[in-house]
Enzyme design. Structure first.
Site, PDB file in Angstrom:
ATOM      1  N   PHE A 168      40.866   5.176 -22.841  1.00  0.00           N
ATOM      2  CA  PHE A 168      42.274   5.560 -22.879  1.00  0.00           C
ATOM      3  C   PHE A 168      42.887   5.490 -21.481  1.00  0.00           C
ATOM      4  O   PHE A 168      42.336   6.011 -20.519  1.00  0.00           O
ATOM      5  CB  PHE A 168      42.365   6.983 -23.434  1.00  0.00           C
ATOM      6  CG  PHE A 168      43.753   7.465 -23.740  1.00  0.00           C
ATOM      7  CD1 PHE A 168      44.503   6.867 -24.738  1.00  0.00           C
ATOM      8  CD2 PHE A 168      44.289   8.535 -23.057  1.00  0.00           C
ATOM      9  CE1 PHE A 168      45.772   7.325 -25.050  1.00  0.00           C
ATOM     10  CE2 PHE A 168      45.548   9.012 -23.348  1.00  0.00           C
ATOM     11  CZ  PHE A 168      46.299   8.411 -24.348  1.00  0.00           C
ATOM     12  N   SER A 195      34.611   5.937 -23.615  1.00  0.00           N
ATOM     13  CA  SER A 195      35.612   6.896 -24.086  1.00  0.00           C
ATOM     14  C   SER A 195      36.206   6.430 -25.418  1.00  0.00           C
ATOM     15  O   SER A 195      35.480   6.241 -26.384  1.00  0.00           O
ATOM     16  CB  SER A 195      36.675   7.092 -23.006  1.00  0.00           C
ATOM     17  OG  SER A 195      37.514   8.191 -23.307  1.00  0.00           O
ATOM     18  N   MET A 196      37.517   6.212 -25.497  1.00  0.00           N
ATOM     19  CA  MET A 196      38.089   5.692 -26.741  1.00  0.00           C
ATOM     20  C   MET A 196      37.562   4.304 -27.052  1.00  0.00           C
ATOM     21  O   MET A 196      37.502   3.900 -28.221  1.00  0.00           O
ATOM     22  CB  MET A 196      39.611   5.693 -26.685  1.00  0.00           C
ATOM     23  CG  MET A 196      40.236   7.061 -26.852  1.00  0.00           C
ATOM     24  SD  MET A 196      42.003   6.925 -27.173  1.00  0.00           S
ATOM     25  CE  MET A 196      42.439   8.665 -27.319  1.00  0.00           C
ATOM     26  N   TRP A 219      34.767   8.843 -27.499  1.00  0.00           N
ATOM     27  CA  TRP A 219      35.766   9.784 -28.019  1.00  0.00           C
ATOM     28  C   TRP A 219      36.326   9.212 -29.308  1.00  0.00           C
ATOM     29  O   TRP A 219      36.714   8.048 -29.373  1.00  0.00           O
ATOM     30  CB  TRP A 219      36.886   9.992 -27.011  1.00  0.00           C
ATOM     31  CG  TRP A 219      37.856  11.103 -27.332  1.00  0.00           C
ATOM     32  CD1 TRP A 219      37.856  12.365 -26.809  1.00  0.00           C
ATOM     33  CD2 TRP A 219      38.984  11.048 -28.229  1.00  0.00           C
ATOM     34  NE1 TRP A 219      38.896  13.102 -27.332  1.00  0.00           N
ATOM     35  CE2 TRP A 219      39.613  12.321 -28.209  1.00  0.00           C
ATOM     36  CE3 TRP A 219      39.520  10.055 -29.052  1.00  0.00           C
ATOM     37  CZ2 TRP A 219      40.748  12.617 -28.962  1.00  0.00           C
ATOM     38  CZ3 TRP A 219      40.648  10.340 -29.821  1.00  0.00           C
ATOM     39  CH2 TRP A 219      41.249  11.616 -29.770  1.00  0.00           C
ATOM     40  N   ASP A 247      30.640  16.496 -19.554  1.00  0.00           N
ATOM     41  CA  ASP A 247      31.861  15.861 -20.070  1.00  0.00           C
ATOM     42  C   ASP A 247      32.830  16.911 -20.593  1.00  0.00           C
ATOM     43  O   ASP A 247      32.525  17.640 -21.534  1.00  0.00           O
ATOM     44  CB  ASP A 247      31.493  14.888 -21.189  1.00  0.00           C
ATOM     45  CG  ASP A 247      32.604  13.919 -21.548  1.00  0.00           C
ATOM     46  OD1 ASP A 247      33.787  14.252 -21.307  1.00  0.00           O
ATOM     47  OD2 ASP A 247      32.292  12.833 -22.069  1.00  0.00           O
ATOM     48  N   HIS A 288      32.526  12.655 -17.850  1.00  0.00           N
ATOM     49  CA  HIS A 288      33.112  11.682 -18.764  1.00  0.00           C
ATOM     50  C   HIS A 288      33.276  10.320 -18.098  1.00  0.00           C
ATOM     51  O   HIS A 288      33.204   9.278 -18.760  1.00  0.00           O
ATOM     52  CB  HIS A 288      34.481  12.198 -19.242  1.00  0.00           C
ATOM     53  CG  HIS A 288      35.127  11.335 -20.279  1.00  0.00           C
ATOM     54  ND1 HIS A 288      34.641  11.233 -21.568  1.00  0.00           N
ATOM     55  CD2 HIS A 288      36.228  10.532 -20.221  1.00  0.00           C
ATOM     56  CE1 HIS A 288      35.408  10.419 -22.262  1.00  0.00           C
ATOM     57  NE2 HIS A 288      36.369   9.969 -21.473  1.00  0.00           N
TER      58      HIS A 288
END
Length: 330
Positions: free
Chosen positions: A131, A199-200, A224, A245, A277
């Site tokens: 993201f 992440s995303m 995520w 994280d 993270h």
């Protein structure tokens, strides 16, 4: 680029302590001598020598137990801890940029690939950033993985705000471009593909694996996603989390992702110790070591790398926890 905290995240939980070959062709005498010498010295000879098939001198891997290797997808020398922890593998790497103006479905990126064509085609991996982030945030993985014998495509997304489901579709669009239209498509084995993401983008790698079960490997890095359960996945998956994280805490992301995967699936959970993270955004030996091993084992079906995955790695200065099912069956 710095990422922003997606809404509704939970503070991190506290850190816790916690697997012979022969020369075939001209000379049986040479075969016996080489095999005996290799067995005595404990050498591991691997890889296909250029022009070997034409000359009738196919060189196959020498593995413990003096049994002939029978895997046409093995690439590179026999692995060691040192070789998979090194910043570069045995292949020289070239790269080519792909403009967003010449593709559709994703935002362009950079393709890293072994310069040599002597070993034939390679498996391929596409990697998505997270993201608000750009390709540069995961660029270190490109040459590092490619030098071990993969074609690697680090991509930009259509927008930096794209959600995991969109990133999953973009990973698949990038794989299609790589295998069908790219300038290196002749170097890629379209039947041996994988996805990764941060992440995303990590959540997107799970989405891609769900939508395309033929994928050979998926690796979400501190992933995520609002979807926490993935019982439909049929792709061998290595979930990587970080004990510190605060954006995608392992208790609400990586651990539920892993636990929801089918018990029959080849799967593993690696929790990094002393990590955040954003640890996947810079060069990290532990991430590289186990990502290389996972991709080699499942994209290349290279059981020489099983030794780094089974038995399960123990907690260490860089590993808070490792879970998985062994031995792997795929």
């Amino acid at each position: 680029m710095q990422q922003h905290l997606p809404s509704g995240t939970i503070p991190p939980r506290p850190s816790r302590p916690s697997r012979s070959g022969t020369f075939t062709g001209r000379s049986r005498t040479l075969t016996g001598l080489v095999t005996a010498a290799a067995a005595t010295a404990g050498l591991l000879l691997t890889g296909l020598a250029p022009g070997a098939q034409a000359a009738g001198l196919l060189l196959t891997g020498l593995a413990p137990g003096a049994q002939a290797a029978d895997n046409p997808y093995e690439r590179g020398p026999a692995p060691t801890n040192a070789s998979i922890e090194a910043s570069r593998g045995s292949y020289a790497v070239s790269q080519t940029s792909v403009s967003s103006l010449v593709v559709s479905g994703f935002g362009g990126g950079t393709i890293y690939y072994p310069t040599s064509t002597a070993d034939g085609t390679f498996g391929a991996v596409v990697i998505s950033p997270g993201f608000t982030a750009y390709e540069s945030s995961i660029a270190w993985l490109g040459p590092r993985l490619a030098s071990q014998g993969f074609v690697v495509f680090t991509i930009d997304t259509n927008t930096t705000l794209d959600q995991p489901a969109s990133r999953g579709r973009q990973l698949l669009a990038a794989l299609d471009y790589l295998t069908e239209r790219s300038s290196v498509r002749s170097r890629v084995d379209s039947g041996r593909l994988g996805v990764m993401g941060h992440s995303m983008g990590g959540g997107g790698s799970l989405e891609a694996a769900k939508d395309r079960p033929s994928l050979k490997a998926a690796i979400p890095l501190t992933g995520w996603n609002t979807d926490k359960t993935w019982p439909e996945l049929r792709t061998p998956t290595l979930v990587v989390g970080a004990d510190g994280d605060s954006i995608a805490p392992v208790a609400t992301h990586s651990e539920p992702f892993y636990e929801s995967l089918p018990g029959s699936l080849d799967k593993a959970y690696l929790e990094l110790r002393g990590a955040s993270h954003f640890t996947p955004n810079t060069s990290d030996t532990t991430i590289a070591k186990y990502s290389i091993s996972w991709l080699k084992r499942f994209i290349d079906d290279d059981t020489r790398y099983e030794q780094f995955l089974c038995p399960l790695p123990r907690p260490s200065l860089t590993i808070a926890e490792y879970r998985g099912n062994c031995p792997h069956t795929a």
